[in-house]
Design a protein around this motif. Structure first.
Motif, PDB file in Angstrom:
ATOM      1  N   ASP A  60       0.869  -1.173   0.000  1.00 56.39           N
ATOM      2  CA  ASP A  60       0.000   0.000   0.000  1.00 56.39           C
ATOM      3  C   ASP A  60       0.904   1.220   0.000  1.00 56.39           C
ATOM      4  OD1 ASP A  60      -2.965  -0.834   0.574  1.00 56.39           O
ATOM      5  OD2 ASP A  60      -1.712  -2.111   1.846  1.00 56.39           O
ATOM      6  N   THR A  62       0.938   5.584  -0.574  1.00 54.42           N
ATOM      7  CA  THR A  62       0.293   6.867  -0.810  1.00 54.42           C
ATOM      8  C   THR A  62       1.368   7.826  -1.291  1.00 54.42           C
ATOM      9  OG1 THR A  62      -1.320   6.459   0.941  1.00 54.42           O
ATOM     10  CG2 THR A  62      -1.051   8.742   0.215  1.00 54.42           C
ATOM     11  N   ASN A 116       2.239  -5.185 -12.862  1.00 53.73           N
ATOM     12  CA  ASN A 116       1.001  -4.748 -13.501  1.00 53.73           C
ATOM     13  C   ASN A 116      -0.143  -5.745 -13.332  1.00 53.73           C
ATOM     14  OD1 ASN A 116       2.079  -2.330 -14.329  1.00 53.73           O
ATOM     15  ND2 ASN A 116       2.688  -3.104 -16.326  1.00 53.73           N
ATOM     16  N   ASN A 120      -2.544  -1.417  -9.057  1.00 47.18           N
ATOM     17  CA  ASN A 120      -2.447  -0.195  -9.849  1.00 47.18           C
ATOM     18  C   ASN A 120      -1.133   0.541  -9.658  1.00 47.18           C
ATOM     19  OD1 ASN A 120      -2.851   0.814  -7.261  1.00 47.18           O
ATOM     20  ND2 ASN A 120      -4.318   2.379  -7.912  1.00 47.18           N
ATOM     21  N   LEU A 121      -0.168  -0.091  -8.993  1.00 44.20           N
ATOM     22  CA  LEU A 121       1.142   0.534  -8.827  1.00 44.20           C
ATOM     23  C   LEU A 121       1.819   0.577 -10.183  1.00 44.20           C
ATOM     24  CD1 LEU A 121       3.121   1.740  -6.790  1.00 44.20           C
ATOM     25  CD2 LEU A 121       4.080  -0.539  -6.503  1.00 44.20           C
ATOM     26  N   THR A 122       2.151   1.767 -10.615  1.00 43.83           N
ATOM     27  CA  THR A 122       2.655   1.957 -11.965  1.00 43.83           C
ATOM     28  C   THR A 122       4.161   2.167 -11.972  1.00 43.83           C
ATOM     29  OG1 THR A 122       2.446   3.295 -13.947  1.00 43.83           O
ATOM     30  CG2 THR A 122       2.222   4.446 -11.873  1.00 43.83           C
ATOM     31  N   LEU A 127       4.599  10.056 -12.470  1.00 42.00           N
ATOM     32  CA  LEU A 127       4.088   9.378 -11.289  1.00 42.00           C
ATOM     33  C   LEU A 127       3.146  10.358 -10.604  1.00 42.00           C
ATOM     34  CD1 LEU A 127       4.139   7.010  -9.296  1.00 42.00           C
ATOM     35  CD2 LEU A 127       6.136   8.065  -8.228  1.00 42.00           C
ATOM     36  N   ASN A 131      -3.304   7.032  -4.206  1.00 42.83           N
ATOM     37  CA  ASN A 131      -3.146   5.760  -3.499  1.00 42.83           C
ATOM     38  C   ASN A 131      -2.906   4.642  -4.505  1.00 42.83           C
ATOM     39  OD1 ASN A 131      -3.623   6.786  -0.839  1.00 42.83           O
ATOM     40  ND2 ASN A 131      -5.778   6.966  -1.401  1.00 42.83           N
ATOM     41  N   TYR A 132      -1.916   3.809  -4.194  1.00 46.18           N
ATOM     42  CA  TYR A 132      -1.563   2.689  -5.053  1.00 46.18           C
ATOM     43  C   TYR A 132      -1.562   1.419  -4.212  1.00 46.18           C
ATOM     44  CZ  TYR A 132      -0.105   6.234  -8.375  1.00 46.18           C
ATOM     45  OH  TYR A 132      -0.098   7.292  -9.248  1.00 46.18           O
TER      46      TYR A 132
END
Length: 186
Positions: A60, A62, A116, A120-122, A127, A131-132
């Motif tokens: 998690d 932010t 991926n 949704n963390l890219t 960037l 929140n990811y």
């Protein structure tokens, strides 16, 4: 590719000729540092049972501010030899100036293709703040890098920095180190 990368690839290839069955991945420990001006990161490990010995990771994050360019990502794969970890493969790329999914870099391709799938963390630019999440992240045991690696203890480091001003040092955003065991199938 540097000589160190060639050597690391050669070592992995030699070991793979006899030990292609080390496919269970047990993450023992995760260390994370984050720059409170940029991001807050929480990581949780879910280790498997006797029947499923692999681990999963939840992340998690932010992100507090947009990072429009010059995001430097360094990856490092090391194997424990004796009492210390020795780098097998490493690379650093500017995520904003590279199409990572088409990169020739095996570590970057592994990171992008696997991350991926789980949230949704890219790893794209810019960037954006927000929140990811990554849920039940697992390394694909069929990946060629994993299949080639012999059983043993490994460290994977991910270091993300922002080169805000080209003439100044890059500012750390976050770094993560995963310590894992590759376990031979029985």
């Amino acid at each position: 590719m540097t000589n160190q990368n060639h050597f690391g690839s050669f070592v992995l290839l030699l070991f793979s000729l006899t030990l292609l069955d080390a496919t269970d991945i047990l993450i023992r420990e995760v260390g994370c540092n984050s720059n409170a001006d940029y991001v807050k990161v929480f990581i949780k490990i879910h280790n498997g049972t006797d029947k499923v010995r692999s681990s999963a990771v939840d992340i998690d994050a932010t992100v507090f501010q947009d990072v429009p360019d010059n995001v430097l990502v360094s990856l490092d794969l090391a194997s424990k030899m004796g009492n210390e970890y020795r780098t097998l493969l490493s690379s650093t790329v500017d995520m904003c100036s590279l199409n990572v999914s088409k990169s020739n870099d095996p570590l970057m391709r592994l990171l992008v293709s696997e991350m991926n799938k789980y949230g949704n963390l890219t790893v794209d630019c810019p960037l954006h703040s927000g929140n990811y999440v990554v849920r039940n992240f697992r390394i694909n045991r069929e990946n060629l890098l994993i299949k080639m690696a012999p059983p043993g203890q490994y460290r994977v480091g991910i270091d993300v920095k922002h080169k805000k001003v080209p003439s100044n040092p890059a500012i750390p955003i976050f770094d993560i180190e995963f310590y894992a065991d590759l376990i031979a199938n029985k």
